[in-house]
Design a protein around this motif. Structure first.
Motif, PDB file in Angstrom:
ATOM      1  N   THR A   1       0.843  -1.202   0.000  1.00 31.23           N
ATOM      2  CA  THR A   1       0.000   0.000   0.000  1.00 31.23           C
ATOM      3  C   THR A   1       0.874   1.247   0.000  1.00 31.23           C
ATOM      4  O   THR A   1       0.659   2.174  -0.786  1.00 31.23           O
ATOM      5  CB  THR A   1      -0.909   0.008   1.248  1.00 31.23           C
ATOM      6  OG1 THR A   1      -1.757  -1.120   1.190  1.00 31.23           O
ATOM      7  CG2 THR A   1      -1.742   1.276   1.310  1.00 31.23           C
ATOM      8  N   LEU A   2       1.896   1.251   0.848  1.00 36.92           N
ATOM      9  CA  LEU A   2       2.774   2.420   0.923  1.00 36.92           C
ATOM     10  C   LEU A   2       3.514   2.643  -0.394  1.00 36.92           C
ATOM     11  O   LEU A   2       3.636   3.771  -0.861  1.00 36.92           O
ATOM     12  CB  LEU A   2       3.775   2.245   2.066  1.00 36.92           C
ATOM     13  CG  LEU A   2       3.138   2.299   3.448  1.00 36.92           C
ATOM     14  CD1 LEU A   2       4.149   1.934   4.516  1.00 36.92           C
ATOM     15  CD2 LEU A   2       2.588   3.686   3.706  1.00 36.92           C
TER      16      LEU A   2
ATOM     17  N   VAL B   1       0.998   4.049  -2.867  1.00 36.64           N
ATOM     18  CA  VAL B   1       0.595   5.410  -2.529  1.00 36.64           C
ATOM     19  C   VAL B   1       1.714   6.386  -2.903  1.00 36.64           C
ATOM     20  O   VAL B   1       1.462   7.505  -3.330  1.00 36.64           O
ATOM     21  CB  VAL B   1       0.245   5.486  -1.025  1.00 36.64           C
ATOM     22  CG1 VAL B   1       0.199   6.918  -0.557  1.00 36.64           C
ATOM     23  CG2 VAL B   1      -1.085   4.819  -0.774  1.00 36.64           C
ATOM     24  N   GLY B   2       2.949   5.928  -2.805  1.00 42.22           N
ATOM     25  CA  GLY B   2       4.082   6.782  -3.176  1.00 42.22           C
ATOM     26  C   GLY B   2       4.552   6.547  -4.599  1.00 42.22           C
ATOM     27  O   GLY B   2       5.722   6.743  -4.895  1.00 42.22           O
TER      28      GLY B   2
ATOM     29  N   TRP C   1       4.455   8.089  -7.308  1.00 45.09           N
ATOM     30  CA  TRP C   1       5.030   9.185  -8.091  1.00 45.09           C
ATOM     31  C   TRP C   1       6.542   9.193  -8.017  1.00 45.09           C
ATOM     32  O   TRP C   1       7.224   9.633  -8.926  1.00 45.09           O
ATOM     33  CB  TRP C   1       4.449  10.495  -7.581  1.00 45.09           C
ATOM     34  CG  TRP C   1       4.813  11.681  -8.406  1.00 45.09           C
ATOM     35  CD1 TRP C   1       5.779  12.593  -8.159  1.00 45.09           C
ATOM     36  CD2 TRP C   1       4.203  12.081  -9.638  1.00 45.09           C
ATOM     37  NE1 TRP C   1       5.820  13.539  -9.145  1.00 45.09           N
ATOM     38  CE2 TRP C   1       4.869  13.247 -10.082  1.00 45.09           C
ATOM     39  CE3 TRP C   1       3.173  11.569 -10.426  1.00 45.09           C
ATOM     40  CZ2 TRP C   1       4.532  13.911 -11.244  1.00 45.09           C
ATOM     41  CZ3 TRP C   1       2.844  12.230 -11.591  1.00 45.09           C
ATOM     42  CH2 TRP C   1       3.518  13.375 -11.983  1.00 45.09           C
ATOM     43  N   PHE C   2       7.091   8.694  -6.918  1.00 45.04           N
ATOM     44  CA  PHE C   2       8.540   8.789  -6.751  1.00 45.04           C
ATOM     45  C   PHE C   2       9.274   7.482  -6.968  1.00 45.04           C
ATOM     46  O   PHE C   2      10.479   7.478  -6.996  1.00 45.04           O
ATOM     47  CB  PHE C   2       8.865   9.357  -5.369  1.00 45.04           C
ATOM     48  CG  PHE C   2       8.469  10.774  -5.287  1.00 45.04           C
ATOM     49  CD1 PHE C   2       9.313  11.756  -5.750  1.00 45.04           C
ATOM     50  CD2 PHE C   2       7.214  11.121  -4.839  1.00 45.04           C
ATOM     51  CE1 PHE C   2       8.934  13.074  -5.732  1.00 45.04           C
ATOM     52  CE2 PHE C   2       6.829  12.442  -4.815  1.00 45.04           C
ATOM     53  CZ  PHE C   2       7.690  13.412  -5.261  1.00 45.04           C
TER      54      PHE C   2
ATOM     55  N   SER D   1      -2.666   3.365  -8.120  1.00 47.37           N
ATOM     56  CA  SER D   1      -2.089   3.877  -6.878  1.00 47.37           C
ATOM     57  C   SER D   1      -3.090   3.856  -5.733  1.00 47.37           C
ATOM     58  O   SER D   1      -2.702   3.728  -4.583  1.00 47.37           O
ATOM     59  CB  SER D   1      -1.574   5.300  -7.078  1.00 47.37           C
ATOM     60  OG  SER D   1      -2.651   6.194  -7.169  1.00 47.37           O
ATOM     61  N   TRP D   2      -4.367   4.001  -6.062  1.00 50.99           N
ATOM     62  CA  TRP D   2      -5.346   3.883  -4.970  1.00 50.99           C
ATOM     63  C   TRP D   2      -6.178   2.618  -5.111  1.00 50.99           C
ATOM     64  O   TRP D   2      -6.606   2.026  -4.123  1.00 50.99           O
ATOM     65  CB  TRP D   2      -6.249   5.110  -4.920  1.00 50.99           C
ATOM     66  CG  TRP D   2      -7.004   5.377  -6.195  1.00 50.99           C
ATOM     67  CD1 TRP D   2      -6.594   6.151  -7.238  1.00 50.99           C
ATOM     68  CD2 TRP D   2      -8.274   4.853  -6.563  1.00 50.99           C
ATOM     69  NE1 TRP D   2      -7.524   6.135  -8.232  1.00 50.99           N
ATOM     70  CE2 TRP D   2      -8.580   5.348  -7.845  1.00 50.99           C
ATOM     71  CE3 TRP D   2      -9.197   4.008  -5.937  1.00 50.99           C
ATOM     72  CZ2 TRP D   2      -9.754   5.030  -8.515  1.00 50.99           C
ATOM     73  CZ3 TRP D   2     -10.368   3.695  -6.618  1.00 50.99           C
ATOM     74  CH2 TRP D   2     -10.640   4.204  -7.886  1.00 50.99           C
TER      75      TRP D   2
ATOM     76  N   GLY E   1       2.611  14.311  -2.626  1.00 48.11           N
ATOM     77  CA  GLY E   1       2.862  12.944  -3.084  1.00 48.11           C
ATOM     78  C   GLY E   1       4.062  12.333  -2.379  1.00 48.11           C
ATOM     79  O   GLY E   1       4.122  11.126  -2.162  1.00 48.11           O
ATOM     80  N   PHE E   2       5.005  13.170  -2.036  1.00 42.93           N
ATOM     81  CA  PHE E   2       6.197  12.690  -1.349  1.00 42.93           C
ATOM     82  C   PHE E   2       5.916  12.485   0.138  1.00 42.93           C
ATOM     83  O   PHE E   2       6.394  11.552   0.760  1.00 42.93           O
ATOM     84  CB  PHE E   2       7.315  13.724  -1.536  1.00 42.93           C
ATOM     85  CG  PHE E   2       8.651  13.255  -1.085  1.00 42.93           C
ATOM     86  CD1 PHE E   2       9.257  12.168  -1.691  1.00 42.93           C
ATOM     87  CD2 PHE E   2       9.322  13.902  -0.069  1.00 42.93           C
ATOM     88  CE1 PHE E   2      10.490  11.728  -1.283  1.00 42.93           C
ATOM     89  CE2 PHE E   2      10.557  13.465   0.349  1.00 42.93           C
ATOM     90  CZ  PHE E   2      11.142  12.378  -0.263  1.00 42.93           C
TER      91      PHE E   2
ATOM     92  N   LEU F   1       2.950  11.895   1.623  1.00 47.13           N
ATOM     93  CA  LEU F   1       1.937  10.902   1.999  1.00 47.13           C
ATOM     94  C   LEU F   1       2.517   9.538   2.374  1.00 47.13           C
ATOM     95  O   LEU F   1       2.225   9.023   3.458  1.00 47.13           O
ATOM     96  CB  LEU F   1       0.909  10.777   0.867  1.00 47.13           C
ATOM     97  CG  LEU F   1      -0.284   9.904   1.195  1.00 47.13           C
ATOM     98  CD1 LEU F   1      -1.093  10.499   2.326  1.00 47.13           C
ATOM     99  CD2 LEU F   1      -1.172   9.708  -0.018  1.00 47.13           C
ATOM    100  N   PRO F   2       3.358   8.917   1.512  1.00 44.01           N
ATOM    101  CA  PRO F   2       3.910   7.625   1.922  1.00 44.01           C
ATOM    102  C   PRO F   2       4.763   7.709   3.183  1.00 44.01           C
ATOM    103  O   PRO F   2       4.746   6.790   4.001  1.00 44.01           O
ATOM    104  CB  PRO F   2       4.746   7.184   0.724  1.00 44.01           C
ATOM    105  CG  PRO F   2       4.925   8.375  -0.113  1.00 44.01           C
ATOM    106  CD  PRO F   2       3.769   9.268   0.138  1.00 44.01           C
TER     107      PRO F   2
ATOM    108  N   GLY G   1       2.486   7.757   5.974  1.00 40.84           N
ATOM    109  CA  GLY G   1       1.958   6.405   6.153  1.00 40.84           C
ATOM    110  C   GLY G   1       2.942   5.522   6.905  1.00 40.84           C
ATOM    111  O   GLY G   1       2.570   4.810   7.838  1.00 40.84           O
ATOM    112  N   VAL G   2       4.208   5.594   6.514  1.00 40.11           N
ATOM    113  CA  VAL G   2       5.228   4.779   7.187  1.00 40.11           C
ATOM    114  C   VAL G   2       5.276   5.115   8.669  1.00 40.11           C
ATOM    115  O   VAL G   2       5.274   4.230   9.529  1.00 40.11           O
ATOM    116  CB  VAL G   2       6.616   5.024   6.538  1.00 40.11           C
ATOM    117  CG1 VAL G   2       7.711   4.438   7.404  1.00 40.11           C
ATOM    118  CG2 VAL G   2       6.666   4.408   5.160  1.00 40.11           C
TER     119      VAL G   2
ATOM    120  N   LEU H   1      -5.101   6.356   3.740  1.00 35.68           N
ATOM    121  CA  LEU H   1      -4.088   6.357   2.678  1.00 35.68           C
ATOM    122  C   LEU H   1      -4.741   6.162   1.312  1.00 35.68           C
ATOM    123  O   LEU H   1      -4.361   6.801   0.327  1.00 35.68           O
ATOM    124  CB  LEU H   1      -3.055   5.251   2.928  1.00 35.68           C
ATOM    125  CG  LEU H   1      -2.076   5.506   4.065  1.00 35.68           C
ATOM    126  CD1 LEU H   1      -1.183   4.298   4.286  1.00 35.68           C
ATOM    127  CD2 LEU H   1      -1.210   6.719   3.752  1.00 35.68           C
TER     128      LEU H   1
ATOM    129  N   ALA I   1      -4.638   8.864  -1.555  1.00 34.38           N
ATOM    130  CA  ALA I   1      -4.011   8.502  -2.833  1.00 34.38           C
ATOM    131  C   ALA I   1      -4.976   8.762  -3.979  1.00 34.38           C
ATOM    132  O   ALA I   1      -4.582   9.187  -5.067  1.00 34.38           O
ATOM    133  CB  ALA I   1      -3.600   7.035  -2.829  1.00 34.38           C
TER     134      ALA I   1
END
Lengths: 904, 83
Positions: free
Chosen positions: A78-79, A82-83, A85-86, A283-284, B11-12, B14-15, B18-19, B53, B57
């Protein structure tokens, strides 16, 4: 109980359905329906191949044994999504632009198209995936047993039937996958049909699990809260507190790595991706899918533990719960769901692995074998690829079966899965370095992969054979040859750690350290440098970077021959035609530009991997890559050009600024010049009037006769007055210009304003008396000190009061002088009851020669410089003089000065 | 451009958020007895963060800038292949 034959028949029927779906999807993919097949929805569903039978069956088992831990397996991915883009976005971009066919291809291609790295990654992937395939075999076998025999008791070891069953399943899967995945060699290694079938399976497994979940929670239990209340009542110790420790962290890291590094995930997410924007939806949507798959996990585990007889295998709760409560139809559906999740994993994983094995192990060997290259025209390599892929699939499934057999099918599903995760996670440091670290070298990546893999194999893979081999068990217990220091699960004496955390820590630590240290101490080859730029700067457009460094000469015929062997005559023709069209020539006259050769290599790489494609093209193309020195030279030149252009930019910016300043200065000069002209003409005008009268009167006086003494006296006094006025005017002009230029020595000293005012008023008294004018003072303080010049200050006051007197025609004229304080400033207002100043003149009163309309016509003397001088003087004292709206109808001037607070 | 930067910033972030939310020590704060809406606190917490999340997202996926096209050459060849 459901008859065995019926279940096997249903399973077979389901497989046939899948095959039909795949077959027709493949055909539809070319037409209109292809749009749907290449939609983000299908893509997302296909990614959920991540949810295997481990999720379907094993998650519940894991939850029953260890509580919340199982959710780490879904939180990690999930993480990552969600990320996206990078991380994922770059991976997919690179995968698409570089025509990456597999995980091994990615790493090999980035590190100089190295064949050795490709082989290493392939081995890691195959060995790492083997336990995972065994897991699916075990799940299918056990679930079949449960369905047919109703066995729901954890039984140690395997019986003969289990082994035969597992073998049967493995063989069936091999045939199925070969039929599915290796019907042809696609130029892009995309399998639309297979993806469609996987997406379909994703839906089936989701619905099946949700159905069981709803049945358990609302059929057997009474909603979520009631089920959780049961957990408390039954005292299930899996839900005791304190589970969120290092193991929790390690598992999140592992699962996050797995969603990228598992060969089947890479295959679906990167290789099968047909549009980068699909990631946006995934992503979601993919985390949502995982969420839905997990929501019922805990309730099922709780109800199963509470309601099924003790000793039941928690891994099979999903089946045994419906079976025990007479829901055979639901159980059958659940079985199909579990079957779906297992088959989809096996299909994609073995396709992905077979691509790796054939591209990176079989083809390179075949290319090196003499005689092999002079094969018949067309299809030579294609056939080789297909055959090697089919054999690879058999070998991979065979390995899975072997693992299943050797480990006695022991261990819970989740344990086996984690071994796989940790194995493939060894590729993560190399992948991250490939995408984000420009200076990572092939040697570094190789060292990291190798060491990480060895540590993993020793500390995690090996101990998984503990139950089936006494020597392994001994080894794990006491260390190799009794060396405690090297005990696989307590390396270097690091005891008291969870074996999983222990292995993950040591392997990834050694892996990363080796990668970084070796990379820093070795240098990149030319090809590595180019590839590194292509990967790390994937989002920057660098047209022609691949071709710039290549000087090639090749015959079109030779190139076509090579392309034909790999792609087949039809596709090779299409590629050549397409490029020829771009050049505006026919296919036979095609110019083999470096650009074309790079493109062709990429096309070939899409089939056989970057390393092999590079070898094949290099065989035909002579001249090859230019030397390192030349590359460095080009790089240096580029660097110089860049620096030079930066300098130029800087210079031009400076020039621009200077030009702006000059323009400003010029405008100011022009303005000043104009002011000077105006001033001069006004001065001349002012001087001219008295001069004219002096001249004319003196001319009269020069005529001797006709003048009596009285007239003579009168004329002389007029001349005298006029010359006085002239002198006064010239004095004032001089004074003003001196003030404006700041030439006069000016020293500010503490001055009492009241004192200056007294002087000013006494001077003006004589002027006021004839007009019967009153000068009233209000709020006069005892003393008010400011920094300034006493005489000048009095001059300003005199000027202001004189003006008020001069222009006042009222019958009872007066001027009021009011003192007040405003913060640290002293305010002095001069209010008269005269005619005031016309609105249009208010703005100009402080300008030179700006006499009011009345002043000009009322015959009053005055140079029109008084207020301009006053304003200059007050400015010198850091004060301000302004025309304000007073409370009366006359004019009101306000002088404000900062109060002096120091010692006097 | 500023909007692009900002959405990328989110976007940077959010993860990373979450972590932090699902790792110790924060997750341990919720590892205790008691229940909300009849569900154990930790269950509600984990699934709540998860849902948050997903929703974030979803919103981000609409907001993040459209990506520049895949390099043209690739597109052209893909098209040719489809023909």
């Amino acid at each position: 109980m459901i008859p065995t034959n019926l279940i096997i028949l249903i399973a077979l029927g389901y497989v046939v359905l899948l095959f039909a779906l795949a077959y027709f999807s493949e055909r539809w993919a070319k037409g209109e329906a292809g749009k749907f097949l290449r939609s983000p929805l299908i893509y997302t569903l296909a990614i959920s191949v991540y949810c295997t039978s481990w999720t379907f069956y094993g998650a519940v088992g894991s939850a029953a044994r260890t509580g919340y831990e199982i959710f780490t397996i879904y939180l990690g991915p999930t993480l990552v999504f969600v990320g996206w883009w990078f991380g994922l976005r770059k991976l997919v971009r690179v995968g698409r632009t570089q025509r990456i066919t597999s995980l091994a291809d990615l790493i090999s291609s980035r590190f100089g198209k190295s064949s050795r790295l490709a082989v290493l990654v392939t081995l890691i992937a195959v060995i790492g995936t083997t336990p995972y395939i065994a897991l699916q075999l075990k799940a299918i076998t056990t679930s079949l047993n449960v369905m047919t025999l109703g066995v729901n008791v954890d039984q140690p070891g395997l019986n003969v039937d289990d082994v035969r069953l597992a073998l049967g399943v493995a063989v069936a899967m091999a045939i199925f996958t070969i039929l599915f995945g290796t019907r042809n060699v696609d130029a892009k290694e995309q399998h639309h049909g297979v993806v469609a079938a996987i997406a379909f399976e994703a839906i089936i497994k989701l619905i099946a699990l949700l159905a069981v979940g709803i049945f358990v929670v609302y059929g057997l239990g009474d909603g979520f809260s009631e089920v959780f209340a049961r957990a408390d009542a039954a005292q299930i110790n899996a839900f005791e507190y304190g589970g969120f420790n290092s193991r929790w962290v390690a598992m999140i890291i592992l699962s996050a790595a797995a969603i990228i590094c598992l060969p089947r995930q890479f295959q679906i997410t990167v290789v099968e991706n047909s549009n980068e924007n699909h990631l946006r939806t995934a992503s979601w949507a993919f985390p949502l899918y995982l969420f839905a798959m997990s929501i019922f996990t805990l309730p099922i585990a709780i109800v199963g533990t509470a309601m099924l007889p003790p000793g039941s295998d928690p891994d099979m709760f999903v089946l045994t719960l419906p079976l025990n409560f007479g829901q055979e139809g639901l159980a059958l559906f659940a079985f199909i769901g579990g079957f779906s999740s297992a088959t989809s994993m096996i299909i994609i994983a073995s396709i992905a692995l077979s691509i790796m094995v054939s591209n990176h192990i079989v083809v390179p060997i075949a290319l090196r074998l003499p005689g092999r290259s002079d094969d018949d025209e067309g299809g030579g390599v294609t056939d080789l690829l297909l055959t090697s892929r089919r054999i690879s699939i058999c070998v991979i499934l065979g390995l899975g079966f072997l693992y299943f057999w050797l480990t006695n099918g022991s261990g819970a599903l989740a344990l086996i899965g984690l071994i796989s995760f940790a194995g493939v996670a060894q590729t993560l440091p190399a992948i991250v370095a490939a995408l984000f670290w420009r200076d990572a070298t092939a040697k570094g990546a190789g060292a990291g992969l190798f060491i990480g893999f060895v540590v993993w194999a020793y500390s995690m893979f090996l101990p998984s054979f503990e139950e089936s081999s006494i020597s392994v068990a001994q080894w794990v217990q006491n260390g190799p040859y009794g060396i405690e220091f090297l005990k696989p699960q307590a390396l270097f004496g690091l005891t008291g750690m969870d074996p999983l955390v222990h292995s993950v820590f040591w392997s990834l630590f050694a892996n990363t350290v080796a990668l970084v240290l070796v990379s820093l101490s070795t240098s990149q080859s030319v090809l590595e440098r180019i590839q590194s730029a292509l990967f790390v700067d994937a989002f920057r457009r660098m047209p022609g970077i691949e071709t710039r460094f290549m000087r090639t000469s090749a015959a079109t015929n030779d190139l076509f021959f090579v392309a034909q062997r790999v792609l087949g005559a039809e596709r090779a023709g299409a590629v050549f035609d397409s490029f020829a069209r771009e050049q505006g020539r026919s296919r036979t006259n095609l110019e083999p530009t470096p650009e074309f050769i790079a493109l062709l290599e990429k096309e070939l790489a899409g089939s056989i991997g970057a390393a092999s494609a590079h070898v094949m093209i290099s065989q035909v193309v002579s001249g090859d890559n230019i030397s390192l020195q030349e590359v460095m030279k080009i790089a240096d030149e580029t660097q110089q050009v860049i620096e030079y252009s930066q300098q130029l930019e800087q210079k031009s910016e400076e020039l621009r600024l200077t030009a702006e300043k000059l323009q400003d200065a010029n405008a100011k000069l022009r303005e000043l010049d104009q002011q000077k002209d105006e001033f001069l003409s006004q001065v001349s005008h002012e001087v001219r009037t008295p001069m004219t009268s002096i001249r004319s009167f003196s001319e009269i006086l020069l005529e001797p006769e006709e003048l009596d003494e009285q007239d003579r006296q009168r004329f002389l006094s007029t001349i005298h007055t006029e010359s006085l006025r002239l002198t006064q005017l010239l004095d004032e002009i001089l004074d003003l210009s001196a003030l404006e230029r700041g030439e006069k020595v000016w020293t500010n000293a503490p001055v009492d304003v009241v004192d200056a005012m007294d002087r000013a008023v006494s001077v003006c008294e004589s002027l006021a008396r004839p007009k019967n004018m009153q000068i009233r003072r209000h709020n006069v303080p005892a003393q008010a000190m400011v920094l300034g010049h006493a005489d000048r200050l009095a001059q300003v006051f005199i000027n202001l009061i004189t003006n008020a007197i001069k222009y006042n025609d009222e019958p009872h004229p007066y001027v009021e002088v009011r003192f007040s304080n405003h913060g640290k400033r002293l305010l002095i207002e001069f209010q008269d009851n005269g005619p005031g100043i016309a609105a249009k003149e208010r703005r100009r009163v402080f300008e030179k020669f700006a006499r009011g309309q009345r002043g000009a016509t009322s015959g009053q003397t005055g140079s029109g410089l008084g207020l301009a001088i006053s304003s200059q003087i007050i400015a010198r004292m850091k004060g301000k003089i302004e025309l304000v709206k007073g409370d009366g109808f006359g004019a009101c001037f306000r002088v404000s000065l900062p109060l002096y607070e120091g010692e006097v | 451009m500023a909007n692009r930067r900002r959405s990328e910033g989110f976007g940077f972030f959010l993860p990373i958020l979450g972590v932090i939310l699902i790792m110790p020590p924060i997750v341990q704060l919720f590892d205790r007895g008691g229940s909300v809406f009849g569900l154990p606190i930790i269950f509600t917490y984990i699934f709540g963060v998860w849902l948050f999340l997903i929703v974030a997202a979803f919103i981000l996926s609409r907001w993040l800038p459209q990506q520049d096209e895949t390099p043209q050459r690739l597109e052209r060849f893909d098209r040719d292949q489809d023909r």
